[in-house]
Enzyme design. Sequence first.
Site, mmCIF file in Angstrom:
data_model
loop_
_atom_site.group_PDB
_atom_site.id
_atom_site.type_symbol
_atom_site.label_atom_id
_atom_site.label_comp_id
_atom_site.label_asym_id
_atom_site.label_seq_id
_atom_site.Cartn_x
_atom_site.Cartn_y
_atom_site.Cartn_z
ATOM 1 N N LYS A 1 0.833 -1.211 0.000
ATOM 2 C CA LYS A 1 0.000 0.000 0.000
ATOM 3 C C LYS A 1 0.871 1.267 0.000
ATOM 4 O O LYS A 1 0.521 2.278 -0.593
ATOM 5 C CB LYS A 1 -0.911 -0.031 1.239
ATOM 6 C CG LYS A 1 -2.140 0.821 1.087
ATOM 7 C CD LYS A 1 -3.192 0.452 2.111
ATOM 8 C CE LYS A 1 -2.779 0.898 3.501
ATOM 9 N NZ LYS A 1 -3.783 0.664 4.527
ATOM 10 N N HIS B 1 14.920 -10.438 -19.018
ATOM 11 C CA HIS B 1 14.672 -9.234 -19.812
ATOM 12 C C HIS B 1 13.991 -8.180 -18.946
ATOM 13 O O HIS B 1 13.138 -8.504 -18.125
ATOM 14 C CB HIS B 1 13.799 -9.572 -21.037
ATOM 15 C CG HIS B 1 13.853 -8.486 -22.064
ATOM 16 N ND1 HIS B 1 13.078 -7.346 -21.976
ATOM 17 C CD2 HIS B 1 14.618 -8.345 -23.173
ATOM 18 C CE1 HIS B 1 13.378 -6.560 -23.001
ATOM 19 N NE2 HIS B 1 14.310 -7.142 -23.736
ATOM 20 N N GLY C 1 21.065 -5.702 -31.114
ATOM 21 C CA GLY C 1 20.161 -6.207 -32.149
ATOM 22 C C GLY C 1 20.399 -5.429 -33.425
ATOM 23 O O GLY C 1 21.088 -5.883 -34.345
HETATM 24 C C1 1AE Z 1 16.961 -3.242 -22.795
HETATM 25 C C2 1AE Z 1 16.656 -4.446 -23.665
HETATM 26 C C3 1AE Z 1 17.156 -4.312 -25.057
HETATM 27 C C4 1AE Z 1 16.532 -5.298 -25.993
HETATM 28 O O1 1AE Z 1 15.948 -6.275 -25.599
HETATM 29 C C5 1AE Z 1 16.620 -5.080 -27.413
HETATM 30 O O2 1AE Z 1 15.838 -5.837 -28.170
HETATM 31 C C6 1AE Z 1 17.495 -4.191 -27.982
HETATM 32 O O3 1AE Z 1 17.555 -4.086 -29.319
HETATM 33 P P1 1AE Z 1 18.547 -3.072 -30.040
HETATM 34 O O4 1AE Z 1 19.951 -3.497 -29.742
HETATM 35 O O5 1AE Z 1 18.272 -1.706 -29.499
HETATM 36 O O6 1AE Z 1 18.222 -3.190 -31.492
#
Ligand code: 1AE
Length: 409
Positions: free
Chosen positions: A94, A260, A355
Amino acid sequence: MSHAVCTATYRCYDDKADFNKKALGIAVGLTVGSWTDLPEARKAEMEKHLGRVVSVVESGGTEPGTRYADIVVAYPDVNFSRDLPALLVTVFGKLSMDGRIKLLDLDFSADFLSAFPGPKFGIEGVRGLLGVHDRPLLMSIFKSVIGHDLPNLREQFYKQALGGVDLIKDDEILFENPLTPLQKRVEACMEAARQAEAETGQKLLYAVNLTGPTSKLASQAKLAIASGANALLFNVLAYGFDVLHELASDPEINIPIAAHPAMAGAFYPSPHYGISAPLLLGKLMRLAGADLALFPSPYGSVVMPREENLAVQAALIDPALPVRTSFPVPSAGIHPGLVPLILRDFGSEVVVNAGGGIHGHPMGTAAGGQAFRQAIEATLNNVSLPEAAAKPGNEALRTAIDSWGYKTP
Ligand code: 1AE
Protein backbone atom coordinates in the site's frame (compact mmCIF):
# COMPACT_ATOMS: atom_id res chain seq x y z
CA MET A 1 15.55 -9.87 22.63
CA SER A 2 16.58 -9.10 19.03
CA HIS A 3 14.82 -10.77 16.10
CA ALA A 4 15.91 -11.29 12.47
CA VAL A 5 14.82 -8.39 10.26
CA CYS A 6 14.85 -7.28 6.65
CA THR A 7 15.36 -3.56 6.17
CA ALA A 8 13.90 -1.24 3.54
CA THR A 9 15.35 2.12 2.54
CA TYR A 10 12.94 4.69 1.14
CA ARG A 11 13.29 8.18 -0.28
CA CYS A 12 10.29 10.25 0.67
CA TYR A 13 9.61 13.71 -0.78
CA ASP A 14 7.41 16.18 1.06
CA ASP A 15 7.64 19.95 1.43
CA LYS A 16 6.20 20.00 4.93
CA ALA A 17 5.99 16.56 6.53
CA ASP A 18 7.52 15.62 9.84
CA PHE A 19 9.68 12.82 8.43
CA ASN A 20 10.26 11.18 11.83
CA LYS A 21 6.52 10.90 12.26
CA LYS A 22 6.17 9.61 8.69
CA ALA A 23 8.85 6.96 9.34
CA LEU A 24 7.16 5.83 12.54
CA GLY A 25 3.85 5.67 10.68
CA ILE A 26 5.45 3.33 8.11
CA ALA A 27 7.18 1.13 10.70
CA VAL A 28 4.04 0.70 12.78
CA GLY A 29 1.41 0.91 10.03
CA LEU A 30 3.01 -1.81 7.88
CA THR A 31 3.49 -4.18 10.80
CA VAL A 32 1.20 -4.12 13.86
CA GLY A 33 -1.12 -1.40 12.55
CA SER A 34 -1.29 0.73 15.67
CA TRP A 35 0.86 0.74 18.76
CA THR A 36 0.02 3.48 21.23
CA ASP A 37 -3.62 2.39 21.45
CA LEU A 38 -2.71 -1.16 22.49
CA PRO A 39 -3.10 -2.27 26.11
CA GLU A 40 0.24 -3.12 27.80
CA ALA A 41 -0.35 -6.88 27.75
CA ARG A 42 -1.06 -6.84 24.04
CA LYS A 43 2.02 -4.65 23.44
CA ALA A 44 4.22 -7.32 24.99
CA GLU A 45 2.72 -9.95 22.65
CA MET A 46 3.02 -7.74 19.57
CA GLU A 47 6.53 -6.45 20.22
CA LYS A 48 8.18 -9.12 18.06
CA HIS A 49 6.04 -8.04 15.10
CA LEU A 50 6.67 -4.32 15.43
CA GLY A 51 8.65 -2.55 12.69
CA ARG A 52 11.41 -0.18 13.84
CA VAL A 53 12.71 3.05 12.40
CA VAL A 54 16.45 2.60 11.91
CA SER A 55 17.24 6.10 10.62
CA VAL A 56 15.77 9.23 9.10
CA VAL A 57 18.15 11.51 7.19
CA GLU A 58 16.63 14.70 5.90
CA SER A 59 18.05 16.50 2.83
CA GLY A 60 17.16 18.96 0.15
CA GLY A 61 16.33 22.60 0.09
CA THR A 62 13.47 24.94 0.74
CA GLU A 63 12.51 25.19 -2.95
CA PRO A 64 9.14 23.51 -3.51
CA GLY A 65 9.54 19.85 -4.43
CA THR A 66 13.14 19.49 -3.25
CA ARG A 67 12.75 18.48 0.42
CA TYR A 68 13.17 14.77 1.11
CA ALA A 69 14.31 12.24 3.67
CA ASP A 70 15.94 8.83 3.35
CA ILE A 71 14.15 6.57 5.79
CA VAL A 72 15.32 3.12 6.85
CA VAL A 73 12.81 0.76 8.47
CA ALA A 74 13.46 -2.73 9.85
CA TYR A 75 10.72 -5.34 9.39
CA PRO A 76 10.73 -8.46 11.58
CA ASP A 77 11.09 -11.66 9.54
CA VAL A 78 8.38 -13.22 11.63
CA ASN A 79 5.82 -11.10 9.75
CA PHE A 80 6.35 -12.58 6.29
CA SER A 81 6.98 -15.89 4.60
CA ARG A 82 10.31 -16.53 2.85
CA ASP A 83 9.29 -15.28 -0.59
CA LEU A 84 9.63 -12.02 -2.50
CA PRO A 85 5.89 -11.33 -2.94
CA ALA A 86 5.42 -11.43 0.84
CA LEU A 87 8.41 -9.16 1.48
CA LEU A 88 7.55 -6.70 -1.31
CA VAL A 89 3.92 -6.42 -0.24
CA THR A 90 5.02 -5.88 3.37
CA VAL A 91 7.54 -3.15 2.67
CA PHE A 92 6.00 -1.49 -0.38
CA GLY A 93 2.47 -2.71 -0.89
CA LYS A 94 0.00 0.00 0.00
CA LEU A 95 2.89 2.35 0.77
CA SER A 96 3.86 2.48 -2.93
CA MET A 97 0.62 4.39 -3.55
CA ASP A 98 0.90 6.71 -0.56
CA GLY A 99 2.54 9.95 -1.68
CA ARG A 100 5.92 10.65 -3.22
CA ILE A 101 7.91 7.71 -1.95
CA LYS A 102 10.38 5.44 -3.73
CA LEU A 103 11.80 2.13 -2.54
CA LEU A 104 15.58 2.52 -2.88
CA ASP A 105 16.97 -0.66 -1.38
CA LEU A 106 16.31 -3.83 0.59
CA ASP A 107 18.64 -5.69 2.91
CA PHE A 108 17.76 -9.24 3.77
CA SER A 109 18.31 -11.31 6.89
CA ALA A 110 20.43 -14.45 6.54
CA ASP A 111 17.35 -16.52 7.26
CA PHE A 112 15.35 -14.83 4.48
CA LEU A 113 18.27 -15.25 2.07
CA SER A 114 18.50 -18.95 2.86
CA ALA A 115 15.31 -19.51 0.81
CA PHE A 116 17.04 -18.23 -2.36
CA PRO A 117 19.58 -20.35 -4.23
CA GLY A 118 20.07 -17.49 -6.74
CA PRO A 119 21.45 -18.02 -10.24
CA LYS A 120 22.33 -21.64 -11.08
CA PHE A 121 25.19 -20.58 -13.36
CA GLY A 122 26.05 -16.93 -12.84
CA ILE A 123 29.01 -15.32 -14.58
CA GLU A 124 31.41 -18.22 -14.01
CA GLY A 125 28.87 -20.84 -14.99
CA VAL A 126 27.90 -19.09 -18.23
CA ARG A 127 31.57 -18.65 -19.10
CA GLY A 128 32.15 -22.32 -18.31
CA LEU A 129 29.38 -23.43 -20.69
CA LEU A 130 30.92 -21.35 -23.47
CA GLY A 131 34.55 -22.04 -22.61
CA VAL A 132 35.31 -18.30 -22.81
CA HIS A 133 37.11 -16.81 -19.81
CA ASP A 134 39.32 -14.06 -21.15
CA ARG A 135 37.06 -11.46 -22.75
CA PRO A 136 33.64 -9.84 -22.51
CA LEU A 137 30.92 -11.95 -24.14
CA LEU A 138 28.90 -10.86 -27.15
CA MET A 139 25.16 -11.42 -27.50
CA SER A 140 23.04 -10.86 -30.58
CA ILE A 141 19.29 -10.24 -30.54
CA PHE A 142 16.98 -11.60 -33.21
CA LYS A 143 15.27 -8.69 -34.97
CA SER A 144 12.34 -8.99 -37.38
CA VAL A 145 10.92 -12.14 -35.91
CA ILE A 146 7.16 -11.68 -36.04
CA GLY A 147 5.62 -13.11 -39.19
CA HIS A 148 8.77 -14.98 -40.16
CA ASP A 149 8.74 -18.74 -40.74
CA LEU A 150 11.20 -21.34 -39.49
CA PRO A 151 13.55 -21.40 -42.51
CA ASN A 152 13.79 -17.61 -42.32
CA LEU A 153 14.50 -17.64 -38.59
CA ARG A 154 17.03 -20.42 -39.01
CA GLU A 155 18.84 -18.39 -41.67
CA GLN A 156 18.89 -15.31 -39.40
CA PHE A 157 20.26 -17.45 -36.58
CA TYR A 158 22.98 -18.92 -38.76
CA LYS A 159 24.15 -15.49 -39.93
CA GLN A 160 24.28 -14.20 -36.36
CA ALA A 161 26.25 -17.26 -35.29
CA LEU A 162 28.76 -16.83 -38.13
CA GLY A 163 29.55 -13.37 -36.79
CA GLY A 164 31.23 -14.88 -33.72
CA VAL A 165 28.61 -14.09 -31.09
CA ASP A 166 28.54 -16.11 -27.85
CA LEU A 167 24.83 -15.86 -27.23
CA ILE A 168 21.78 -15.27 -29.38
CA LYS A 169 18.53 -14.26 -27.75
CA ASP A 170 15.00 -14.17 -29.07
CA ASP A 171 13.39 -10.78 -29.25
CA GLU A 172 11.26 -10.40 -26.12
CA ILE A 173 8.17 -9.82 -28.27
CA LEU A 174 8.35 -13.25 -29.89
CA PHE A 175 5.65 -15.35 -28.23
CA GLU A 176 4.20 -18.77 -28.91
CA ASN A 177 2.96 -18.61 -32.51
CA PRO A 178 2.02 -21.02 -35.30
CA LEU A 179 4.90 -20.07 -37.62
CA THR A 180 7.76 -20.61 -35.15
CA PRO A 181 6.47 -22.58 -32.14
CA LEU A 182 8.94 -23.01 -29.28
CA GLN A 183 9.88 -26.64 -29.87
CA LYS A 184 10.40 -26.28 -33.62
CA ARG A 185 12.19 -22.95 -33.15
CA VAL A 186 14.65 -24.49 -30.72
CA GLU A 187 15.29 -27.48 -33.00
CA ALA A 188 15.86 -25.26 -36.05
CA CYS A 189 18.08 -22.76 -34.26
CA MET A 190 20.18 -25.35 -32.46
CA GLU A 191 20.73 -27.12 -35.77
CA ALA A 192 21.94 -23.80 -37.21
CA ALA A 193 24.16 -23.39 -34.13
CA ARG A 194 25.80 -26.77 -34.81
CA GLN A 195 26.29 -25.90 -38.47
CA ALA A 196 27.92 -22.59 -37.54
CA GLU A 197 30.07 -24.23 -34.85
CA ALA A 198 31.43 -26.66 -37.45
CA GLU A 199 32.68 -23.61 -39.35
CA THR A 200 33.74 -21.27 -36.56
CA GLY A 201 34.64 -23.73 -33.80
CA GLN A 202 32.69 -21.51 -31.44
CA LYS A 203 30.03 -22.65 -28.99
CA LEU A 204 26.98 -20.51 -28.38
CA LEU A 205 23.94 -20.28 -26.16
CA TYR A 206 20.50 -19.64 -27.62
CA ALA A 207 18.14 -17.96 -25.14
CA VAL A 208 14.68 -18.92 -26.35
CA ASN A 209 11.84 -16.74 -25.08
CA LEU A 210 9.82 -18.57 -22.42
CA THR A 211 6.25 -17.31 -22.73
CA GLY A 212 2.61 -18.25 -22.15
CA PRO A 213 0.47 -18.69 -19.05
CA THR A 214 2.38 -18.89 -15.76
CA SER A 215 1.00 -22.36 -14.99
CA LYS A 216 2.62 -23.74 -18.17
CA LEU A 217 6.02 -22.04 -17.97
CA ALA A 218 7.91 -24.82 -16.20
CA SER A 219 6.63 -27.47 -18.62
CA GLN A 220 7.41 -25.21 -21.59
CA ALA A 221 10.94 -24.70 -20.24
CA LYS A 222 11.38 -28.47 -19.92
CA LEU A 223 10.00 -28.98 -23.43
CA ALA A 224 12.52 -26.43 -24.70
CA ILE A 225 15.33 -28.26 -22.91
CA ALA A 226 14.17 -31.62 -24.28
CA SER A 227 14.27 -30.04 -27.75
CA GLY A 228 17.88 -28.95 -27.23
CA ALA A 229 17.58 -25.45 -25.73
CA ASN A 230 20.67 -24.37 -23.82
CA ALA A 231 19.37 -21.05 -22.37
CA LEU A 232 16.10 -19.23 -21.73
CA LEU A 233 14.97 -15.63 -22.03
CA PHE A 234 12.32 -14.54 -19.55
CA ASN A 235 10.27 -11.33 -19.25
CA VAL A 236 10.54 -11.28 -15.47
CA LEU A 237 8.58 -8.16 -14.60
CA ALA A 238 5.52 -9.17 -16.58
CA TYR A 239 5.30 -12.38 -14.52
CA GLY A 240 6.85 -11.36 -11.19
CA PHE A 241 10.09 -12.16 -9.40
CA ASP A 242 8.62 -15.21 -7.73
CA VAL A 243 8.03 -16.86 -11.10
CA LEU A 244 11.70 -16.40 -11.99
CA HIS A 245 12.60 -17.77 -8.56
CA GLU A 246 10.45 -20.88 -9.16
CA LEU A 247 11.98 -21.49 -12.58
CA ALA A 248 15.54 -20.90 -11.42
CA SER A 249 15.06 -23.19 -8.40
CA ASP A 250 13.65 -26.07 -10.46
CA PRO A 251 16.38 -28.75 -10.65
CA GLU A 252 15.16 -29.87 -14.08
CA ILE A 253 15.57 -26.38 -15.54
CA ASN A 254 19.31 -26.66 -15.64
CA ILE A 255 20.18 -24.03 -18.25
CA PRO A 256 20.97 -20.33 -17.78
CA ILE A 257 18.12 -17.82 -17.63
CA ALA A 258 18.50 -14.33 -19.14
CA ALA A 259 16.18 -11.81 -17.46
CA HIS A 260 14.67 -9.23 -19.81
CA PRO A 261 13.78 -5.83 -18.28
CA ALA A 262 10.57 -5.27 -20.31
CA MET A 263 8.19 -3.05 -18.30
CA ALA A 264 10.96 -1.82 -15.98
CA GLY A 265 10.30 1.74 -17.14
CA ALA A 266 6.99 1.56 -15.29
CA PHE A 267 8.93 1.12 -12.02
CA TYR A 268 12.30 2.85 -11.80
CA PRO A 269 12.78 6.15 -13.73
CA SER A 270 10.84 8.54 -11.49
CA PRO A 271 12.79 10.11 -8.62
CA HIS A 272 9.55 10.16 -6.61
CA TYR A 273 7.84 6.83 -7.19
CA GLY A 274 8.51 3.17 -7.84
CA ILE A 275 11.52 0.97 -7.16
CA SER A 276 15.12 1.99 -7.80
CA ALA A 277 16.88 0.46 -10.82
CA PRO A 278 19.70 -1.14 -8.75
CA LEU A 279 17.13 -2.93 -6.60
CA LEU A 280 14.70 -3.83 -9.39
CA LEU A 281 17.13 -4.79 -12.15
CA GLY A 282 20.08 -5.69 -9.95
CA LYS A 283 19.56 -7.13 -6.50
CA LEU A 284 16.09 -8.63 -6.97
CA MET A 285 16.85 -10.11 -10.42
CA ARG A 286 19.95 -11.75 -8.98
CA LEU A 287 18.29 -13.03 -5.85
CA ALA A 288 15.43 -14.44 -7.92
CA GLY A 289 17.93 -16.37 -10.06
CA ALA A 290 18.83 -14.44 -13.22
CA ASP A 291 22.08 -15.73 -14.71
CA LEU A 292 22.17 -12.76 -17.07
CA ALA A 293 20.36 -9.49 -16.39
CA LEU A 294 19.57 -7.06 -19.21
CA PHE A 295 19.09 -3.36 -18.56
CA PRO A 296 19.40 -0.10 -20.51
CA SER A 297 22.88 1.39 -20.78
CA PRO A 298 24.07 4.99 -20.37
CA TYR A 299 25.10 5.18 -24.04
CA GLY A 300 22.53 3.67 -26.37
CA SER A 301 18.96 4.39 -27.48
CA VAL A 302 17.18 3.75 -24.15
CA VAL A 303 19.33 5.63 -21.69
CA MET A 304 19.80 5.20 -17.95
CA PRO A 305 22.06 7.67 -16.12
CA ARG A 306 25.59 6.29 -15.75
CA GLU A 307 25.69 6.40 -11.95
CA GLU A 308 22.43 4.47 -11.72
CA ASN A 309 23.70 2.04 -14.35
CA LEU A 310 26.87 1.31 -12.44
CA ALA A 311 24.79 0.78 -9.32
CA VAL A 312 22.80 -1.89 -11.19
CA GLN A 313 26.07 -3.55 -12.20
CA ALA A 314 27.35 -3.34 -8.60
CA ALA A 315 24.21 -5.06 -7.31
CA LEU A 316 24.62 -7.87 -9.85
CA ILE A 317 28.17 -8.65 -8.77
CA ASP A 318 28.24 -7.47 -5.12
CA PRO A 319 30.17 -10.13 -3.14
CA ALA A 320 28.10 -9.33 -0.05
CA LEU A 321 25.08 -11.15 -1.52
CA PRO A 322 25.65 -14.86 -0.85
CA VAL A 323 24.47 -16.15 -4.22
CA ARG A 324 26.23 -16.43 -7.57
CA THR A 325 26.75 -13.23 -9.54
CA SER A 326 24.57 -12.34 -12.53
CA PHE A 327 26.15 -11.29 -15.83
CA PRO A 328 25.50 -7.55 -16.43
CA VAL A 329 24.07 -7.00 -19.94
CA PRO A 330 23.78 -3.26 -20.72
CA SER A 331 21.55 -3.09 -23.79
CA ALA A 332 19.47 -1.13 -26.30
CA GLY A 333 20.91 0.83 -29.21
CA ILE A 334 24.41 -0.62 -28.76
CA HIS A 335 26.78 -0.49 -31.76
CA PRO A 336 30.50 -1.35 -32.08
CA GLY A 337 31.56 2.30 -31.61
CA LEU A 338 30.29 2.13 -28.01
CA VAL A 339 32.43 -0.85 -27.01
CA PRO A 340 35.26 1.28 -25.48
CA LEU A 341 32.73 3.00 -23.19
CA ILE A 342 31.12 -0.30 -22.18
CA LEU A 343 34.46 -1.89 -21.33
CA ARG A 344 35.65 1.21 -19.47
CA ASP A 345 32.56 1.11 -17.25
CA PHE A 346 31.94 -2.63 -16.92
CA GLY A 347 35.38 -4.17 -17.38
CA SER A 348 35.53 -7.67 -18.80
CA GLU A 349 32.63 -9.17 -16.84
CA VAL A 350 29.99 -7.90 -19.21
CA VAL A 351 27.90 -9.13 -22.11
CA VAL A 352 27.90 -6.67 -25.00
CA ASN A 353 24.41 -7.01 -26.46
CA ALA A 354 23.00 -5.70 -29.72
CA GLY A 355 20.16 -6.21 -32.15
CA GLY A 356 20.05 -3.33 -34.63
CA GLY A 357 23.81 -2.80 -34.14
CA ILE A 358 24.37 -6.28 -35.60
CA HIS A 359 21.60 -6.74 -38.17
CA GLY A 360 21.87 -3.13 -39.40
CA HIS A 361 25.54 -3.49 -40.38
CA PRO A 362 25.89 -2.41 -44.04
CA MET A 363 27.84 -5.59 -44.88
CA GLY A 364 25.19 -7.82 -43.31
CA THR A 365 24.43 -9.63 -40.05
CA ALA A 366 27.57 -11.79 -39.87
CA ALA A 367 29.76 -8.71 -40.42
CA GLY A 368 27.78 -7.02 -37.61
CA GLY A 369 28.96 -9.64 -35.13
CA GLN A 370 32.51 -9.55 -36.52
CA ALA A 371 32.64 -5.76 -36.10
CA PHE A 372 31.77 -6.14 -32.41
CA ARG A 373 34.38 -8.86 -31.90
CA GLN A 374 37.00 -6.67 -33.60
CA ALA A 375 36.00 -3.71 -31.42
CA ILE A 376 36.23 -5.84 -28.27
CA GLU A 377 39.63 -7.21 -29.21
CA ALA A 378 41.00 -3.77 -30.05
CA THR A 379 39.71 -2.26 -26.81
CA LEU A 380 41.16 -5.09 -24.71
CA ASN A 381 44.50 -4.44 -26.39
CA ASN A 382 44.29 -0.67 -25.78
CA VAL A 383 44.04 0.01 -29.50
CA SER A 384 41.68 2.82 -30.49
CA LEU A 385 38.81 1.90 -32.78
CA PRO A 386 39.99 4.08 -35.72
CA GLU A 387 43.45 2.52 -35.45
CA ALA A 388 42.00 -1.00 -35.31
CA ALA A 389 39.60 -0.23 -38.15
CA ALA A 390 42.50 0.71 -40.41
CA LYS A 391 44.12 -2.71 -40.01
CA PRO A 392 43.80 -5.32 -42.78
CA GLY A 393 41.06 -7.83 -41.98
CA ASN A 394 39.02 -5.37 -39.95
CA GLU A 395 36.73 -4.17 -42.76
CA ALA A 396 33.67 -5.02 -40.66
CA LEU A 397 34.77 -2.65 -37.88
CA ARG A 398 35.74 0.05 -40.37
CA THR A 399 32.32 -0.08 -42.01
CA ALA A 400 30.57 -0.06 -38.61
CA ILE A 401 32.32 3.06 -37.39
CA ASP A 402 31.81 4.74 -40.77
CA SER A 403 28.10 4.06 -40.28
CA TRP A 404 27.56 4.72 -36.58
CA GLY A 405 30.66 6.59 -35.46
CA TYR A 406 32.51 5.81 -32.23
CA LYS A 407 33.00 7.26 -28.76
CA THR A 408 36.33 7.61 -26.98
CA PRO A 409 36.28 7.16 -23.19
C1 1AE B 1 16.96 -3.24 -22.79
C2 1AE B 1 16.66 -4.45 -23.67
C3 1AE B 1 17.16 -4.31 -25.06
C4 1AE B 1 16.53 -5.30 -25.99
O1 1AE B 1 15.95 -6.28 -25.60
C5 1AE B 1 16.62 -5.08 -27.41
O2 1AE B 1 15.84 -5.84 -28.17
C6 1AE B 1 17.49 -4.19 -27.98
O3 1AE B 1 17.55 -4.09 -29.32
P1 1AE B 1 18.55 -3.07 -30.04
O4 1AE B 1 19.95 -3.50 -29.74
O5 1AE B 1 18.27 -1.71 -29.50
O6 1AE B 1 18.22 -3.19 -31.49
